[in-house]
Enzyme design. Structure first.
Site, PDB file in Angstrom:
ATOM      1  N   GLY A   1     -10.104   7.958  -3.388  1.00 17.38           N
ATOM      2  CA  GLY A   1     -10.511   7.304  -4.630  1.00 17.38           C
ATOM      3  C   GLY A   1      -9.515   7.565  -5.739  1.00 17.38           C
ATOM      4  O   GLY A   1      -8.319   7.328  -5.590  1.00 17.38           O
TER       5      GLY A   1
ATOM      6  N   TRP B   1      -4.425  13.721   2.913  1.00 15.54           N
ATOM      7  CA  TRP B   1      -5.843  13.348   2.861  1.00 15.54           C
ATOM      8  C   TRP B   1      -6.112  12.137   3.740  1.00 15.54           C
ATOM      9  O   TRP B   1      -7.164  12.047   4.365  1.00 15.54           O
ATOM     10  CB  TRP B   1      -6.273  13.097   1.420  1.00 15.54           C
ATOM     11  CG  TRP B   1      -6.521  14.348   0.637  1.00 15.54           C
ATOM     12  CD1 TRP B   1      -5.958  15.567   0.843  1.00 15.54           C
ATOM     13  CD2 TRP B   1      -7.415  14.490  -0.478  1.00 15.54           C
ATOM     14  NE1 TRP B   1      -6.422  16.462  -0.077  1.00 15.54           N
ATOM     15  CE2 TRP B   1      -7.316  15.833  -0.895  1.00 15.54           C
ATOM     16  CE3 TRP B   1      -8.259  13.629  -1.162  1.00 15.54           C
ATOM     17  CZ2 TRP B   1      -8.050  16.329  -1.974  1.00 15.54           C
ATOM     18  CZ3 TRP B   1      -8.989  14.115  -2.238  1.00 15.54           C
ATOM     19  CH2 TRP B   1      -8.889  15.454  -2.634  1.00 15.54           C
ATOM     20  N   ASN B   2      -5.177  11.188   3.789  1.00 11.20           N
ATOM     21  CA  ASN B   2      -5.305  10.077   4.736  1.00 11.20           C
ATOM     22  C   ASN B   2      -5.423  10.619   6.159  1.00 11.20           C
ATOM     23  O   ASN B   2      -6.306  10.244   6.919  1.00 11.20           O
ATOM     24  CB  ASN B   2      -4.072   9.164   4.682  1.00 11.20           C
ATOM     25  CG  ASN B   2      -4.064   8.203   3.519  1.00 11.20           C
ATOM     26  OD1 ASN B   2      -3.000   7.909   2.973  1.00 11.20           O
ATOM     27  ND2 ASN B   2      -5.212   7.685   3.104  1.00 11.20           N
TER      28      ASN B   2
ATOM     29  N   ARG C   1      -8.496  -8.958 -13.697  1.00 12.60           N
ATOM     30  CA  ARG C   1      -8.133  -8.912 -15.115  1.00 12.60           C
ATOM     31  C   ARG C   1      -6.670  -8.532 -15.273  1.00 12.60           C
ATOM     32  O   ARG C   1      -5.939  -9.128 -16.067  1.00 12.60           O
ATOM     33  CB  ARG C   1      -9.032  -7.919 -15.857  1.00 12.60           C
ATOM     34  CG  ARG C   1      -8.874  -7.934 -17.378  1.00 12.60           C
ATOM     35  CD  ARG C   1      -9.724  -6.870 -18.048  1.00 12.60           C
ATOM     36  NE  ARG C   1     -11.094  -6.875 -17.563  1.00 12.60           N
ATOM     37  CZ  ARG C   1     -11.651  -5.867 -16.905  1.00 12.60           C
ATOM     38  NH1 ARG C   1     -10.968  -4.767 -16.654  1.00 12.60           N
ATOM     39  NH2 ARG C   1     -12.904  -5.943 -16.501  1.00 12.60           N
TER      40      ARG C   1
ATOM     41  N   GLU D   1      -7.150   2.877  -6.926  1.00 12.23           N
ATOM     42  CA  GLU D   1      -8.116   2.661  -5.859  1.00 12.23           C
ATOM     43  C   GLU D   1      -9.532   2.642  -6.441  1.00 12.23           C
ATOM     44  O   GLU D   1      -9.773   3.048  -7.589  1.00 12.23           O
ATOM     45  CB  GLU D   1      -7.955   3.773  -4.808  1.00 12.23           C
ATOM     46  CG  GLU D   1      -8.887   3.675  -3.610  1.00 12.23           C
ATOM     47  CD  GLU D   1      -8.745   2.365  -2.850  1.00 12.23           C
ATOM     48  OE1 GLU D   1      -9.104   1.313  -3.419  1.00 12.23           O
ATOM     49  OE2 GLU D   1      -8.305   2.391  -1.697  1.00 12.23           O
ATOM     50  N   ARG D   2     -10.462   2.195  -5.642  1.00 11.33           N
ATOM     51  CA  ARG D   2     -11.870   2.232  -6.032  1.00 11.33           C
ATOM     52  C   ARG D   2     -12.293   3.673  -6.341  1.00 11.33           C
ATOM     53  O   ARG D   2     -11.979   4.600  -5.586  1.00 11.33           O
ATOM     54  CB  ARG D   2     -12.718   1.677  -4.890  1.00 11.33           C
ATOM     55  CG  ARG D   2     -14.211   1.583  -5.175  1.00 11.33           C
ATOM     56  CD  ARG D   2     -14.934   1.008  -3.974  1.00 11.33           C
ATOM     57  NE  ARG D   2     -16.355   0.829  -4.231  1.00 11.33           N
ATOM     58  CZ  ARG D   2     -17.213   0.312  -3.343  1.00 11.33           C
ATOM     59  NH1 ARG D   2     -16.764  -0.063  -2.150  1.00 11.33           N
ATOM     60  NH2 ARG D   2     -18.490   0.167  -3.650  1.00 11.33           N
TER      61      ARG D   2
ATOM     62  N   ARG E   1       0.849  -1.188   0.000  1.00  9.94           N
ATOM     63  CA  ARG E   1       0.000   0.000   0.000  1.00  9.94           C
ATOM     64  C   ARG E   1       0.888   1.244   0.000  1.00  9.94           C
ATOM     65  O   ARG E   1       1.977   1.243   0.594  1.00  9.94           O
ATOM     66  CB  ARG E   1      -0.898   0.018   1.242  1.00  9.94           C
ATOM     67  CG  ARG E   1      -1.872   1.203   1.230  1.00  9.94           C
ATOM     68  CD  ARG E   1      -2.605   1.368   2.543  1.00  9.94           C
ATOM     69  NE  ARG E   1      -3.430   2.575   2.513  1.00  9.94           N
ATOM     70  CZ  ARG E   1      -4.003   3.135   3.563  1.00  9.94           C
ATOM     71  NH1 ARG E   1      -3.848   2.585   4.757  1.00  9.94           N
ATOM     72  NH2 ARG E   1      -4.725   4.230   3.442  1.00  9.94           N
ATOM     73  N   HIS E   2       0.430   2.296  -0.647  1.00  2.87           N
ATOM     74  CA  HIS E   2       1.197   3.542  -0.702  1.00  2.87           C
ATOM     75  C   HIS E   2       1.398   4.135   0.693  1.00  2.87           C
ATOM     76  O   HIS E   2       0.680   3.825   1.647  1.00  2.87           O
ATOM     77  CB  HIS E   2       0.494   4.568  -1.597  1.00  2.87           C
ATOM     78  CG  HIS E   2      -0.832   5.013  -1.072  1.00  2.87           C
ATOM     79  ND1 HIS E   2      -0.966   5.946  -0.066  1.00  2.87           N
ATOM     80  CD2 HIS E   2      -2.093   4.647  -1.402  1.00  2.87           C
ATOM     81  CE1 HIS E   2      -2.240   6.139   0.192  1.00  2.87           C
ATOM     82  NE2 HIS E   2      -2.953   5.353  -0.600  1.00  2.87           N
ATOM     83  N   GLY E   3       2.371   5.050   0.799  1.00  2.00           N
ATOM     84  CA  GLY E   3       2.609   5.773   2.040  1.00  2.00           C
ATOM     85  C   GLY E   3       1.505   6.782   2.328  1.00  2.00           C
ATOM     86  O   GLY E   3       0.623   7.033   1.503  1.00  2.00           O
TER      87      GLY E   3
END
Length: 226
Positions: A25, A17-18, A118, A86-87, A11-13
């Site tokens: 998104g 915003w986190n 996919r 991401e979603r 997962r990214h750092g």
């Protein structure tokens, strides 16, 4: 048993915003100072690994994480792919969490899993199959950087369908994925000839033991709105 490959999915750092619990998104937020430090610690932990392939979401927070990790690996080609994003969070992107999962503009979880599967079938399966068919005794290593919701849904689907083997404990309740955490899949063969058995086994999921001093901060902010 012969280990033929390992898939390192990270997962990214952390981003601002986190930290502020803003839904990201497909919004292209950047790593903050802690996020860059987390990526650097991950790179340090993996610097002895000889990577043969590297893929990343094209969003900056994931691609920058991969670039920092690969600083220990000169002249490496990093493949950016929208399928690893991401979603898509629709109208919720840029708003404060928690997310309203019934919002109609969201990408469905099924659609996100389908695009990640996919991608896996196009990029990873043929490569692993070539190693099974033509073994040379060297373990290949694949780096992938992506996002928490995609990684979690991808692993859950692959374990539920039996593509990835895992412990019952892990299958029953996947833990949250801290920023810059590592999930590891090991590909192995047992035996030779027509009776050869091929296995894909989840060895680690959401492991952050390589990030000393950052877990307390992550627990405080619960930066899960990727």
């Amino acid at each position: 048993m012969t280990i033929i490959a390992r898939l390192y999915m990270i997962r990214h750092g952390e981003t601002e915003w986190n930290r502020a619990r803003i839904i990201q998104g497909h919004a292209d937020s950047q790593l903050n100072d802690l996020g860059e430090a987390q990526a650097a610690m991950t790179g340090e932990a993996l610097k002895a690994i000889q990577f043969d392939k590297a893929f990343t979401s094209d969003l900056s927070r994931a691609s920058k994480t991969a670039e920092i990790i690969l600083q220990h690996h000169a002249d490496f080609i990093l493949v950016k792919d929208q399928a690893l994003r991401e979603r898509f969070m629709g109208k919720l992107q840029g708003t404060k969490g928690p997310a309203n999962r019934s919002e109609p503009s969201l990408e469905t979880e099924e659609a996100m899993v389908e695009r990640s599967a996919r991608w896996y079938n196009q990029e990873i399966v043929p490569y692993i199959s070539s190693l099974v068919d033509n073994p040379d005794g060297r373990c290949r290593n694949i780096l992938v950087t992506s996002h928490s919701w995609l990684i979690a849904s991808f692993f859950k689907s692959m374990m539920a369908t039996g593509v990835f083997e895992s412990t019952e404990e892990l299958l029953g309740a996947l833990p949250r994925l801290p920023n810059a955490s590592l999930s590891l899949v090991e590909y192995s063969t047992i035996g030779i000839g027509p009776g050869q058995i091929f296995r894909s086994t989840v060895i680690q999921y959401g492991d952050a033991s390589h990030l000393p001093g950052t877990m307390r901060m992550w627990m405080s902010f619960e930066s899960s709105l990727d």
